[in-house]
Design an enzyme around this catalytic site. Structure first.
Site, short mmCIF file in Angstrom:
data_model
loop_
_atom_site.label_atom_id
_atom_site.label_comp_id
_atom_site.label_asym_id
_atom_site.label_seq_id
_atom_site.Cartn_x
_atom_site.Cartn_y
_atom_site.Cartn_z
N HIS A 62 0.81 -1.22 0.00
CA HIS A 62 0.00 0.00 0.00
C HIS A 62 0.84 1.27 0.00
O HIS A 62 1.88 1.35 0.65
CB HIS A 62 -1.04 0.00 1.12
CG HIS A 62 -0.54 0.00 2.53
ND1 HIS A 62 -0.34 1.15 3.25
CD2 HIS A 62 -0.24 -1.01 3.38
CE1 HIS A 62 0.05 0.84 4.48
NE2 HIS A 62 0.14 -0.46 4.59
N ASP A 163 5.72 1.62 6.88
CA ASP A 163 4.37 1.06 6.68
C ASP A 163 3.63 1.96 5.70
O ASP A 163 3.07 2.97 6.11
CB ASP A 163 3.65 0.99 8.03
CG ASP A 163 2.25 0.44 7.94
OD1 ASP A 163 1.88 -0.04 6.86
OD2 ASP A 163 1.53 0.49 8.94
N GLU A 193 -5.21 1.66 2.43
CA GLU A 193 -5.12 0.45 3.27
C GLU A 193 -5.37 0.78 4.72
O GLU A 193 -6.05 0.04 5.44
CB GLU A 193 -3.73 -0.20 3.12
CG GLU A 193 -3.62 -1.58 3.76
CD GLU A 193 -3.16 -1.57 5.23
OE1 GLU A 193 -3.15 -2.65 5.85
OE2 GLU A 193 -2.82 -0.50 5.76
N HIS A 302 3.70 2.65 13.10
CA HIS A 302 2.75 3.77 13.26
C HIS A 302 3.28 4.90 14.15
O HIS A 302 2.53 5.77 14.55
CB HIS A 302 1.36 3.29 13.76
CG HIS A 302 0.57 2.60 12.69
ND1 HIS A 302 -0.78 2.39 12.77
CD2 HIS A 302 0.95 2.09 11.48
CE1 HIS A 302 -1.20 1.77 11.68
NE2 HIS A 302 -0.16 1.57 10.89
CO CO Z 1 -0.27 0.42 9.02
ZN ZN Z 2 0.66 -1.46 6.40
#
Ligand code: CO
Ligand code: ZN
Length: 331
Positions: A62, A163, A193, A302
């Protein structure tokens, strides 16, 4: 590859605002793929023709990252905000955020009544240095992401948005280095995502693959007093068995393990007790698609400063290339 990872992680692209990331990736894959296109959700598809065109493989990473969106600007020019995806309040005060046009903001915190409680987002605001509401350059609906430069030191990389820009980098590098794939292979860079695998939902529906693999990050259990988990950085890519959104197809998982062993790539098995990936949407499309996940172990997921191991990234490229270049076995 380091330069590519730096460019991708420093790019701006909260969920639904992926255009800048999509432009970077389009420029990278244009000369490598047989066909490049987008769809109505903003997913980007790069097709590499295979030796056998009667089957299709789909690999996805993503483009979007978590972020914040302005909900209200007060009379003094301070912006209140809500989250886009899984933003945790702990990392926010003092963090710097950047808007699509490069405007920077500092996240400030109100005076706290109870200092023993973690304040939620409603106690915070974005300060862009505005004098008042009228001259504030930030408007309701504007989205921002963390701002952090990429850093590399002794084989570990630190950045925001590994991420899942690291997954995007793995896909691009695989496309660049691998021989012709076994099947027609769709390298899909998905949108949205982090707000519920929305891009992958329509991408998988459109491609109708024979099997699908998401390449995404997984949290680890190798930091002080972390939630116990059998994954650490520097020990190879992780092959997912289960997370909160899916149980991986047994045959596909076993084939991923066998391939890693045959090629001599270290790997770890991942059981994640929270979170999920694009593979969850790909698995349940149409009549069901055998789906799996190749995960890049990532610390501090995150947060504004995530961490990966360079060797894990290189081995993820090798494993993905090995998988895509051979016929799949789902037994
Ligand atoms: Co994530
Ligand atoms: Zn991810």
């Amino acid at each position: 590859m380091k330069e590519l990872v730096k460019k991708l992680t420093e790019a701006y692209g909260p969920s639904g605002f992926e255009a800048q990331v999509r432009a970077i990736i389009t420029a990278e894959v244009k000369g490598l793929a047989d066909e490049v296109r987008t769809d109505g959700m903003g997913n980007l598809f790069a097709l590499k023709k295979g030796r056998d065109s009667s089957h299709r493989a789909l690999v996805a990473a993503h483009m979007d990252e978590i972020g914040v969106m302005v909900t209200h600007v007060d009379k003094d020019g301070f912006a209140r905000f809500t989250r886009i995806g899984g933003v945790r309040p702990l990392g926010l005060p003092g963090a710097r955020v950047v808007f699509a046009n490069g405007l920077m903001g500092s996240i400030g915190l109100e005076k706290l009544e109870d200092r023993t409680k973690i304040p939620d987002l409603d106690k915070m605001f974005i300060d862009v240095g505005a004098k008042d509401k009228e001259s504030c350059p930030v408007k309701v609906g504007d989205a921002a992401t963390f701002w952090q430069p990429f850093a590399a030191q002794h084989g570990r990389w630190i950045a925001k948005a590994f991420d899942d820009r690291i997954g995007c980098a793995v896909l691009i590098e695989t496309l660049r280095t691998m021989p012709q794939p076994a099947y027609d292979t769709y390298f899909v860079f998905t949108a949205q995502e982090e707000v519920g695998v929305r891009g992958a939902t329509v991408a998988a529906f459109g491609v109708e693959p024979d099997y699908a693999i998401a390449v995404d990050v997984t949290p680890t259990g190798d930091t002080p007093e972390s939630h116990p988990m059998n994954v650490g950085i520097g020990k190879g890519p992780a092959i997912k068995v289960m997370d909160r959104g899916m149980i991986v197809h047994q045959g596909l998982k076993d084939w991923m393990i066998r391939t890693a062993e045959e090629v001599g790539i270290p790997y770890q098995l991942e059981v994640l007790e929270f979170g999920s990936t694009d593979a969850m949407a790909m698995q349940t499309t149409k009549e069901g698609v055998p789906a799996g996940v190749l995960s890049i172990p990532t610390r501090h997921v995150h947060s504004p400063s995530e961490m990966v191991d360079e060797g894990d990234v290189q081995n993820s490229v090798k494993l993905l290339a090995a998988l895509l270049s051979r016929p799949v076995s789902l037994e």
